[in-house]
Design a protein around this motif. Structure first.
Motif: not given
Length: 310
Positions: A4-9, A26-30, A37-42, A66-70
């Motif tokens: 039930t805990t959201p993952l925030i990427f 994203a840090d604030s939303l966590i 915090s969702g973990q990605l290797d990109y 979380v992705c600000s689309l500027y």
């Protein structure tokens, strides 16, 4: 960790201009949502193609991207790849948290053969996500996001956040909107800040060619002018207005933009003009950021997270 805990990427982390930010939305939303915090290797292969691996367990989890689309073009493929991969791995629901939503201004075919990119961009986003939350999208010819987005969405307004900052920081403000389209929004900020407002008269004859006039300036010589707009892009409207205010003998102005894009050297030009300061929200990372949108986004996301999926 509970399902039930959201993952925030935080996809903004992968783009150079946010790497050194001490804190992000994203840090604030966590913190505000009690998320993980969702973990990605990109990374990129030598040929420029993307490598992506999700390192978190996402099965039956609600995932927030979380992705600000500027500057959206280099972000779009990594965003869609991440969304599609999360669905493949069993994520329950996907939300796109886009404090700034791009491709909203091209909303009409003015010349034969032109692409109405807002519609195509909306279609692509709608196919990969269940929910979209954004702040002050540029709704000009569209009445709402529902006209082009085929997914549940929420368009927040920054009016309360902007008004709170004005009440705290500005003595005797006079709010000024850039054009008639801004009247409803600036009027709401003025109501919340308990301040008078005026709307400028603007004639645009090109991307960088704007004429403005400031009505009733003589009545507000003792006020602090506060220019409020949803987007600071080229900044030409603000620059012309500042020049008019200076000639009218008004105090240096405070310029507030929800989204600070600052193209065409706008940041440097505004700082060198008749201003006290230039302030933006943190929808687009920039040294001018002073208005935090994370609490408003968290409130909207919390309501969505509490609703059970169909």
């Amino acid at each position: 960790m509970s399902t039930t805990t959201p993952l925030i990427f935080n996809l903004d982390f992968f783009f150079e201009d946010t790497q050194d930010s001490p804190s992000t939305i994203a840090d604030s939303l966590i913190q505000l949502l009690g998320g993980e915090s969702g973990q990605l290797d990109y990374r990129h292969f030598p040929d420029g193609e993307s490598y992506l691996r999700v390192e978190s367990q996402v099965q039956d989890r609600d995932c927030l991207l979380v992705c600000s689309l500027y500057d959206p073009n280099p972000k779009f493929l990594p965003l869609i790849f991440t969304a599609e991969l999360l669905k493949e791995l069993g994520a329950r629901r996907l939300a796109l948290v886009a404090p700034y939503l791009s491709y909203m201004r091209q909303d009409k075919r003015f010349k034969s053969g032109e692409c109405v990119t807002s519609r195509h961009f909306a279609s692509l986003i709608s196919g990969s996500f269940d929910f979209l939350i954004t702040v002050d999208p540029h709704l000009h010819r569209y009445q709402s996001l529902d006209e082009i987005y085929d997914l549940e969405n929420q368009a927040l307004t920054s009016a309360e956040s902007v008004a709170t900052w004005i009440l705290r920081e500005i003595h005797n403000p006079l709010l000024l909107g850039p054009d008639s389209e801004s009247e409803q929004w600036v009027g709401e900020v003025a109501r919340l800040a308990d301040a008078p407002f005026e709307v400028l008269e603007k004639v645009r004859s090109g991307d960088l060619d704007v004429e403005v006039s400031v009505p009733h300036v003589d009545s507000y010589k003792e006020h602090t002018p506060v220019l409020v707009d949803d987007i600071i892009s080229s900044g030409r409207t603000l620059l012309q207005t500042l020049e008019h205010l200076k000639k009218a003998g008004m105090q240096p102005a405070v310029c507030i933009g929800t989204h600070g894009l600052f193209g065409a050297n706008a940041w440097e030009l505004l700082k060198a003009s008749h201003t006290q300061k230039v302030v933006t929200s943190n929808s687009v990372p920039h040294p001018s950021n002073a208005i935090d949108l994370a609490p408003a986004l968290a409130k909207g996301l919390m309501a969505w997270l509490r609703r059970l999926p169909d």
